[in-house]
Design an enzyme around this catalytic site. Structure first.
Site, PDB file in Angstrom:
ATOM      1  N   LYS A  40       0.420  -0.950  -0.040  1.00 45.51           N
ATOM      2  CA  LYS A  40      -0.002   0.090   0.020  1.00 45.51           C
ATOM      3  C   LYS A  40       0.834   1.310  -0.136  1.00 45.51           C
ATOM      4  O   LYS A  40       2.079   1.497   0.694  1.00 45.51           O
ATOM      5  CB  LYS A  40      -0.742   0.271   1.212  1.00 45.51           C
ATOM      6  CG  LYS A  40      -2.085  -1.207   0.908  1.00 45.51           C
ATOM      7  CD  LYS A  40      -3.208  -1.292   1.894  1.00 45.51           C
ATOM      8  CE  LYS A  40      -4.308  -1.469   1.457  1.00 45.51           C
ATOM      9  NZ  LYS A  40      -5.070  -1.719   2.779  1.00 45.51           N
ATOM     10  N   LYS A 123     -10.289  -0.719  25.543  1.00 37.19           N
ATOM     11  CA  LYS A 123      -8.621  -0.756  25.434  1.00 37.19           C
ATOM     12  C   LYS A 123      -9.023  -0.889  26.245  1.00 37.19           C
ATOM     13  O   LYS A 123      -7.476  -1.291  26.979  1.00 37.19           O
ATOM     14  CB  LYS A 123      -8.746   0.592  24.880  1.00 37.19           C
ATOM     15  CG  LYS A 123      -8.621   1.775  23.519  1.00 37.19           C
ATOM     16  CD  LYS A 123      -8.669   2.417  23.251  1.00 37.19           C
ATOM     17  CE  LYS A 123      -9.230   3.499  21.451  1.00 37.19           C
ATOM     18  NZ  LYS A 123      -7.953   3.096  20.812  1.00 37.19           N
TER      19      LYS A 123
END
Length: 330
Positions: A40, A123
């Site tokens: 990419k 998280k």
């Protein structure tokens, strides 16, 4: 230690790939990325900056993750929002490999865990795992980003840079919130990871504190246009939140359902409750960048808005525009 991990963390906080920055004892910077993402453009850009790109599947063989992390001093995780829990095996491997500091993917607004924000609670699962391992860590939150804070203007001249933000304002628009230029986050990280004071601490790194109304006032002054302010009540936000939760519980795989939940919870947290402030951060036990690095230079919000108005800015999360519009019901 090198002087910078990634000067511009906007490169590493890209939602559609896993990008992991590591600083080794040989002062080499490595970016771990999905094997399918190696070619990419973002990885080509990092290579041009001298970063070594290493393909790695975090859900693959555990021993391979440990092997890659051998002799690594610091791991900085900038993993995608839907892959947060993939950091659990990564942290386990980091502990075994002898990593000296693990910076999990925080980089959001400040709020207490436990039911306010789904993303925060995910998280926290990672943070708790890190602490169970007794893995040295630093958690960094950065407030709301400049790039998703500014409103549209009637002429449409800033629409090119609008991504997930609209002109919605939670409550009366007078709740202060810490905001940061995404491009400045890398500068904060570069200081934080070489600072012994930040080891095993939570850090709030931010540029300034403003209310949504103050942001609109500034945009009006700089653009010469009248901003349409769409105030939304807490009741309406909670109704949207309930709708999103119901869709997810019914098995919806449409990402707009998750966005409906996540965005509503953000608005309630920083726009209604006022969680995202230095004062609240200190109450929760954070150190702040203003106390740690009082001379740190950062991009002024007015300077950033001028870039937006001059057509020089770049939007974030552009691939989510349609889904975010659907989530808001625009």
């Amino acid at each position: 230690m090198a002087s910078s991990v990634l000067e511009d963390l906007s490169v590493s906080l890209v939602s559609h790939i896993i990008l992991l920055s590591t600083l080794t004892r040989s002062k080499e910077i490595i970016a771990l990325t999905r094997p399918a993402s190696v070619s990419k453009p973002i990885n080509k850009l990092l290579e041009q900056r001298g970063v070594r790109i290493v393909p790695l599947d975090l859900t693959g063989p555990y021993h391979k993750v440990v092997e890659v992390l051998k002799d690594v001093d610091v791991v900085v995780s900038a993993i995608g929002p839907r892959e947060q829990l993939d950091q659990i095996p990564l942290a386990t491997a980091a502990k075994e490999a002898g990593v000296q500091r693990f910076v999990p993917c925080g980089f959001i607004t400040v709020c207490a865990p436990g039911g306010i924000m789904m993303l925060r609670d995910q998280k926290e699962e990672v943070y708790n795992h890190i602490k169970h391992l007794r893995l040295p860590y630093t958690i960094v939150d950065v407030g709301w980003w400049y790039q998703i804070m500014f409103p549209r203007v009637p002429s449409g001249k800033v629409d090119y840079a609008i991504s997930i933000s609209g002109n919605e304002i939670a409550g009366d628009g007078n709740v202060p919130s810490a905001i940061t230029d995404l491009r400045d986050i890398g500068r904060y990280i570069a200081c934080i990871i070489k600072d012994d004071r930040t080891l095993n601490k939570m850090i709030m790194a931010y540029n300034i504190v403003m209310t949504p109304n103050e942001v609109c006032d500034l945009m009006e002054r700089l653009s010469g246009e009248k901003v349409e302010r769409s105030y939304i009540s807490e009741a309406d936000i909670r109704s949207r939140l309930a709708s999103g939760k119901a869709e997810l519980e019914a098995g919806s795989t449409d990402y707009s359902s998750m966005l409906k939940v996540v965005h509503s919870q953000y608005l309630i947290s920083w726009g209604i409750r006022g969680d995202n402030t230095p004062e609240d951060a200190k109450y929760l036990g954070y150190l702040t960048s203003k106390d740690l690095y009082p001379d740190m230079k950062f991009t002024a919000f007015e300077e950033y808005l001028q870039e937006v108005l001059e057509g020089k800015a770049k939007g974030v999360y552009e691939h989510l525009k349609g889904q975010m519009t659907k989530a808001r019901g625009d």
